[in-house]
Design an enzyme around this catalytic site. Structure first.
Site, short mmCIF file in Angstrom:
data_model
loop_
_atom_site.label_atom_id
_atom_site.label_comp_id
_atom_site.label_asym_id
_atom_site.label_seq_id
_atom_site.Cartn_x
_atom_site.Cartn_y
_atom_site.Cartn_z
N ALA A 151 0.96 -1.08 0.20
CA ALA A 151 -0.13 0.09 -0.03
C ALA A 151 0.93 1.23 -0.13
O ALA A 151 0.53 2.26 -0.49
CB ALA A 151 -0.83 -0.08 1.27
N TYR A 152 2.04 1.03 0.70
CA TYR A 152 2.85 2.49 0.59
C TYR A 152 3.34 2.78 -0.75
O TYR A 152 3.13 3.74 -1.32
CB TYR A 152 4.09 2.25 1.84
CG TYR A 152 4.94 3.50 1.71
CD1 TYR A 152 4.43 4.69 1.91
CD2 TYR A 152 6.14 3.20 1.19
CE1 TYR A 152 5.29 5.68 2.19
CE2 TYR A 152 6.96 4.45 1.22
CZ TYR A 152 6.69 5.70 1.82
OH TYR A 152 7.54 6.60 1.82
N SER A 153 3.92 1.83 -1.45
CA SER A 153 4.59 2.05 -2.86
C SER A 153 3.26 2.21 -3.88
O SER A 153 3.38 3.29 -4.44
CB SER A 153 5.01 0.55 -3.22
OG SER A 153 6.20 0.18 -2.77
#
Length: 335
Positions: A151-153
């Site tokens: 989710a961060y990427s």
């Protein structure tokens, strides 16, 4: 260090707005801009963060990324540096990261347009390119992955794309991508490594014998200053400490500055990759109620080679290191 100079056809800012000012990168950006004689207005959400940014010499603006009065806080600012982000690398946090990283970026850029801001620098990350495979000597032409590591990427990649797509004459947007930010006053990488060693949870992945790029926080600040002054709208720039280093070597040196020696314990990367994949699947199926001990995002960030080519920043921005790794390590020993 480079002082702020005008971008082509523009003026150096005398006043800028900063989000994420109380964070590790934000605090160092305030110090740098204030030292350069720039008035900094820093977004602050709480009495504690207001005190932090005020103590560093910034003018606080009480609110958050979605504050209806955000454009008023940016009044008189020629530039915006958007450093605020949710950096959670866990699984099952997609909705929260999307709200902060994607919708928050959209809201901040809308406010900046309304306020008449003409230059924007987005603090991005090499993670926008990560999918779990090694990344060797990557340039800014590397395409975004079809299946981001987590989710961060995914959300930082979406935020970067929407920001750069808005760039146009009179509202130029530039992205700066560091990797493994470290240095004095670090509240992220070094504390996490030290905490793992102290708790007995530390282990090398595949022995830690893979290369990594790193970015001392002073070098990141230099890159931001240069991107603000000379960056081409719609472009992203990697900024690092130059030549890559073996992850095990650098992590050992970092920990030594805290009087810590990491153990020799190692775990196979293939096993961890399977564990991370299963954990992410469980998190997705359970709506985040069940998470594994490791996410694919953490694996992609810390278990394989990630090295970046900074030729573009050197050629276009005139980027050069202001702090070498050796200098940064000596500084940490004396902190």
């Amino acid at each position: 260090m480079t002082s702020i100079e005008p971008a082509a056809g523009g003026r150096a800012p005398t006043r800028l707005f900063l989000t994420g000012g109380s964070g590790y990168v934000g605090r160092n950006l305030i110090r740098r801009f204030v030292a350069d004689g720039v008035q900094v207005v820093a977004l602050a959400r709480s009495p504690e963060t207001i005190a932090t940014v005020s103590g560093l010499g910034a003018e606080p603006f009480a609110g958050d990324l979605f504050d209806p009065a955000l454009a008023q806080g940016m009044a008189g600012c020629q530039a915006l540096v958007h450093a605020a982000a949710d950096t959670d690398h866990g699984a099952g946090v997609q909705a929260r990261l999307r709200r902060i990283n994607v919708e928050g970026t959209r809201a901040v850029l809308a406010a900046a347009r309304t306020a008449g801001v003409s230059r924007v620098v987005l603090i991005s990350t090499e993670s926008v390119l990560l999918d779990g495979a090694p990344l060797h000597d990557a340039t800014e032409d590397q395409p975004y992955p079809r299946h981001p590591a987590g989710a961060y990427s995914r959300t930082k990649g979406e935020a970067e794309r929407l920001a750069l797509a808005q760039s146009e004459p009179g509202f130029e947007v530039v992205a700066v991508r560091p990797r493994f930010v470290w240095g004095r006053d670090d509240t992220t990488a070094l504390p996490q490594l030290a905490g793992a060693v102290r708790s007995g949870a530390f282990a090398w992945i595949d022995g830690g014998r893979y290369a990594t790029s790193t970015t001392h926080v002073a070098n990141l600040c230099e890159g931001v200053v240069l991107a603000l002054a000379r960056g081409q709208g719609g472009q992203a720039y990697f900024v690092t400490d130059g030549e890559p280093v073996e992850f095990r070597t650098f992590a050992t040196q970092l920990l030594a500055t805290q009087g810590l020696t990491p153990p020799d314990k190692t775990v196979p990367g293939g096993v961890l990759r399977v564990i991370a994949t299963i954990g992410d699947a469980l998190a997705a199926l359970s709506g985040g109620r069940i998470t594994g001990p490791l996410s694919r995002q953490v694996y992609a960030t810390s278990a394989v080679e990630v090295t970046l080519n900074i030729a573009k920043a050197r050629a276009t921005l005139g980027y050069e290191l202001v702090v070498t790794r050796a200098q940064g390590l000596v500084e940490l020993e004396g902190a």
